[in-house]
Design a protein around this motif. Structure first.
Motif, PDB file in Angstrom:
ATOM      1  N   THR A  81       0.810  -1.210   0.000  1.00 28.27           N
ATOM      2  CA  THR A  81       0.000   0.000   0.000  1.00 28.27           C
ATOM      3  C   THR A  81       0.838   1.252   0.000  1.00 28.27           C
ATOM      4  N   ALA A  82       2.127   1.157  -0.149  1.00 30.21           N
ATOM      5  CA  ALA A  82       2.998   2.332  -0.141  1.00 30.21           C
ATOM      6  C   ALA A  82       3.126   2.888  -1.537  1.00 30.21           C
ATOM      7  N   VAL A  83       3.539   4.160  -1.586  1.00 25.85           N
ATOM      8  CA  VAL A  83       3.672   4.806  -2.887  1.00 25.85           C
ATOM      9  C   VAL A  83       4.842   4.242  -3.642  1.00 25.85           C
ATOM     10  N   GLY A  84       5.937   3.962  -2.976  1.00 25.36           N
ATOM     11  CA  GLY A  84       7.143   3.536  -3.664  1.00 25.36           C
ATOM     12  C   GLY A  84       7.171   2.087  -4.052  1.00 25.36           C
ATOM     13  N   GLU A  85       6.057   1.364  -3.993  1.00 28.45           N
ATOM     14  CA  GLU A  85       6.089  -0.052  -4.318  1.00 28.45           C
ATOM     15  C   GLU A  85       6.265  -0.280  -5.809  1.00 28.45           C
ATOM     16  N   THR A  86       5.974   0.688  -6.619  1.00 31.13           N
ATOM     17  CA  THR A  86       6.109   0.482  -8.058  1.00 31.13           C
ATOM     18  C   THR A  86       7.551   0.230  -8.441  1.00 31.13           C
ATOM     19  N   ALA A  87       8.486   0.912  -7.764  1.00 32.21           N
ATOM     20  CA  ALA A  87       9.903   0.706  -8.080  1.00 32.21           C
ATOM     21  C   ALA A  87      10.310  -0.732  -7.829  1.00 32.21           C
ATOM     22  N   VAL A  88       9.703  -1.397  -6.832  1.00 32.13           N
ATOM     23  CA  VAL A  88      10.018  -2.787  -6.557  1.00 32.13           C
ATOM     24  C   VAL A  88       9.238  -3.694  -7.486  1.00 32.13           C
ATOM     25  N   GLU A  89       7.989  -3.328  -7.767  1.00 31.91           N
ATOM     26  CA  GLU A  89       7.142  -4.176  -8.584  1.00 31.91           C
ATOM     27  C   GLU A  89       7.575  -4.172 -10.041  1.00 31.91           C
ATOM     28  N   LEU A 135       7.844  11.471  -8.030  1.00 37.57           N
ATOM     29  CA  LEU A 135       8.676  10.431  -8.627  1.00 37.57           C
ATOM     30  C   LEU A 135       9.936  10.188  -7.807  1.00 37.57           C
ATOM     31  N   TYR A 136      10.537  11.263  -7.295  1.00 34.27           N
ATOM     32  CA  TYR A 136      11.818  11.109  -6.600  1.00 34.27           C
ATOM     33  C   TYR A 136      11.620  10.665  -5.148  1.00 34.27           C
ATOM     34  N   ASP A 137      10.777  11.358  -4.419  1.00 35.70           N
ATOM     35  CA  ASP A 137      10.595  11.049  -2.997  1.00 35.70           C
ATOM     36  C   ASP A 137       9.479  10.054  -2.741  1.00 35.70           C
ATOM     37  N   GLY A 138       8.581   9.871  -3.713  1.00 38.79           N
ATOM     38  CA  GLY A 138       7.488   8.930  -3.514  1.00 38.79           C
ATOM     39  C   GLY A 138       7.771   7.582  -4.125  1.00 38.79           C
ATOM     40  N   VAL A 139       7.975   7.562  -5.455  1.00 43.52           N
ATOM     41  CA  VAL A 139       8.214   6.302  -6.148  1.00 43.52           C
ATOM     42  C   VAL A 139       9.613   5.774  -5.847  1.00 43.52           C
ATOM     43  N   GLY A 140      10.585   6.680  -5.746  1.00 48.08           N
ATOM     44  CA  GLY A 140      11.944   6.268  -5.437  1.00 48.08           C
ATOM     45  C   GLY A 140      12.876   6.220  -6.627  1.00 48.08           C
ATOM     46  N   LEU A 141      12.541   6.915  -7.721  1.00 48.11           N
ATOM     47  CA  LEU A 141      13.442   6.970  -8.865  1.00 48.11           C
ATOM     48  C   LEU A 141      14.633   7.862  -8.542  1.00 48.11           C
ATOM     49  N   ASN A 142      15.740   7.609  -9.233  1.00 48.57           N
ATOM     50  CA  ASN A 142      16.886   8.494  -9.056  1.00 48.57           C
ATOM     51  C   ASN A 142      16.729   9.727  -9.930  1.00 48.57           C
ATOM     52  N   LEU A 143      17.674  10.635  -9.851  1.00 46.11           N
ATOM     53  CA  LEU A 143      17.542  11.914 -10.531  1.00 46.11           C
ATOM     54  C   LEU A 143      17.554  11.766 -12.056  1.00 46.11           C
ATOM     55  N   GLU A 147      16.627   9.178 -13.892  1.00 48.14           N
ATOM     56  CA  GLU A 147      15.377   8.539 -14.291  1.00 48.14           C
ATOM     57  C   GLU A 147      14.201   9.508 -14.170  1.00 48.14           C
ATOM     58  N   THR A 148      14.188  10.303 -13.103  1.00 45.81           N
ATOM     59  CA  THR A 148      13.128  11.301 -12.959  1.00 45.81           C
ATOM     60  C   THR A 148      13.195  12.342 -14.065  1.00 45.81           C
ATOM     61  N   ALA A 149      14.406  12.771 -14.414  1.00 50.73           N
ATOM     62  CA  ALA A 149      14.557  13.742 -15.495  1.00 50.73           C
ATOM     63  C   ALA A 149      14.100  13.161 -16.822  1.00 50.73           C
ATOM     64  N   ALA A 150      14.412  11.899 -17.071  1.00 46.21           N
ATOM     65  CA  ALA A 150      13.994  11.279 -18.331  1.00 46.21           C
ATOM     66  C   ALA A 150      12.481  11.130 -18.405  1.00 46.21           C
ATOM     67  N   GLU A 151      11.846  10.775 -17.298  1.00 43.85           N
ATOM     68  CA  GLU A 151      10.390  10.576 -17.332  1.00 43.85           C
ATOM     69  C   GLU A 151       9.641  11.900 -17.430  1.00 43.85           C
ATOM     70  N   THR A 152      10.165  12.948 -16.836  1.00 43.12           N
ATOM     71  CA  THR A 152       9.520  14.262 -16.929  1.00 43.12           C
ATOM     72  C   THR A 152       9.974  15.050 -18.140  1.00 43.12           C
ATOM     73  N   GLU A 153      10.860  14.465 -18.971  1.00 45.04           N
ATOM     74  CA  GLU A 153      11.345  15.104 -20.195  1.00 45.04           C
ATOM     75  C   GLU A 153      11.982  16.457 -19.887  1.00 45.04           C
ATOM     76  N   THR A 192      15.905  18.330 -18.295  1.00 47.42           N
ATOM     77  CA  THR A 192      17.319  18.096 -18.037  1.00 47.42           C
ATOM     78  C   THR A 192      17.530  17.764 -16.559  1.00 47.42           C
ATOM     79  N   THR A 193      18.669  17.159 -16.277  1.00 51.03           N
ATOM     80  CA  THR A 193      18.958  16.800 -14.890  1.00 51.03           C
ATOM     81  C   THR A 193      19.094  18.032 -13.990  1.00 51.03           C
TER      82      THR A 193
END
Length: 389
Positions: A104-112, A236-244, A246-252, A254-255
């Motif tokens: 039920t946590a937000v960051g479970e997608t990174a594991v799933e 994405l960074y503090d909830g899902v747990g992506l690194n910087l 990956e977050t930059a790539a998903e939000t289109e 720059t880092t």
């Protein structure tokens, strides 16, 4: 078998196995032979590979790395590789446990996502519908809660996830070949949820009931005051747990721009809620706020049938529009003139011409001449011969 289990038995890293399965690299040499031997053993109906076959595969790879014979390399490098494999297995079990506990946590997608990439779409024999259902079962529950934190609307969160998976089913060959199918669906759901056109919908103009938990209500209010790019980056960074990156790539973005958005979003949250200045506490609070709402996603078969029904509707609409366009073009060609007809100009007043004078009464001489001409009427050419009087 998961990618981690396969990598442990072949004796390579999980990234190498992922590169093999996605087609970025091709297994060659002794590693390729060990990989092929393992797949042959699985395809031969033996079920799980025995410990002897796994040891042979691992010794074959280790001999390549050490430059010696298979048996000698296995004896020389056996304990470290075994410890590494045991460590990888323990890490995998920890990840699976975290997924089960933090469902039920937000960051479970990174594991799933790892489970979906390695298990749901990996084994041969799964039909596209079964692979889609597995991806939906892993990602949809967590993605609905994430989208709820992103928008603050329950109905919009469910609708965004359903539309994202409908798009994924429409483009399933592309999604199935993607290295991160869960990220593909998440990006589509976020884009739909944050679309500026949502504000013009009538049912989204009225606010929904806030969460029952006061702390979750305050956090959700603070998140909604953030600009959409900052809110998405923070989630994405503090909830899902992506690194910087990956977050930059998903939000289109720059880092550096992504890092700037993240810092500004954290500052805004810390200004309203000082106890969430710590990123770890913020991550925990986001998970609690997401799990506080009982958000249920629709079933995977309903999403698939909805996607197919939507595709049929738009296909028929496109066919109808094309037929109407062809009919209109044919009617235009049938009724259009085949030659140029100049338009009739409008009448204009001509100035400088003397007015036309009407004839007056005949004189006596003109009357006598007319009477003579009428009485002496002749036929034939002779009537044109003038006579002198």
């Amino acid at each position: 078998m998961t990618q981690a289990q396969l990598a442990a038995r072949v004796g390579v890293s999980r990234e190498t196995v992922r590169a093999w399965e996605t087609g970025r690299t091709t297994p060659r040499g002794r590693k390729g032979e060990a990989y092929a031997r393992l797949l042959d053993a699985l395809a031969g109906g033996e079920g799980d590979v025995t410990a002897r076959q796994a040891a042979e595969a691992g010794s074959l790879v280790r001999s390549t790395e050490a430059g010696g014979g298979p048996s000698g390399a296995a004896q020389q490098d056996g304990p470290p590789v075994a410890e590494k494999a045991a460590g990888k297995k323990a890490a995998d079990e920890t990840a699976v446990g975290e997924t089960a506990v933090g469902e039920t946590a937000v960051g479970e997608t990174a594991v799933e996502e790892e489970a979906v990439t390695g298990e749901a779409t990996g084994p041969a024999g799964l039909t596209p519908a079964q692979a889609f259902d597995a991806l939906y079962a892993f990602c949809a529950p967590a993605l609905v809660r994430q989208t709820y934190l992103l928008t603050g609307r329950r109905d919009l969160a469910r609708e965004s996830v359903e539309r994202a998976f409908q798009r994924a089913w429409e483009h399933w060959p592309e999604v199935a070949r993607d290295p991160d199918p869960a990220g593909w669906v998440r990006a589509a759901a976020y884009e739909y949820a944050l679309s500026p056109w949502q504000r013009f919908r009538l049912r989204h103009r009225h606010p929904e009931p806030p969460p029952a938990d006061p702390s979750a209500r305050v956090l959700l209010s603070v998140l909604r005051r953030l600009p959409p790019p900052h809110r998405r980056t923070l989630l994405l960074y503090d909830g899902v747990g992506l690194n910087l990156p990956e977050t930059a790539a998903e939000t289109e973005a720059t880092t550096p721009a992504t890092a700037n958005r993240l810092l500004r979003a954290r500052e805004a949250v810390a200004a309203r809620l000082p106890e969430l200045a710590d990123p770890g506490e913020l991550h925990r609070k986001l998970g609690e706020a997401a799990s506080a709402e009982q958000l249920r996603a629709a079933g995977a078969p309903a999403v698939r049938t909805g996607s197919e029904r939507r595709a049929r509707f738009w296909t028929r609409a496109a066919i109808a529009f094309t037929v109407a366009l062809i009919g209109t073009t044919a009617l235009t060609l049938r009724t259009a003139p085949t030659r140029y007809e100049p338009p009739v100009p409008a009448g204009e007043t001509v100035r400088g011409v003397p007015p036309r004078v009407a004839p007056g009464a005949l004189s006596d001489e003109e009357l006598r001449l007319r009477a003579a001409l009428r009485e002496e009427w002749r036929s034939g050419p002779d009537r044109l011969v003038p006579l002198a009087r």
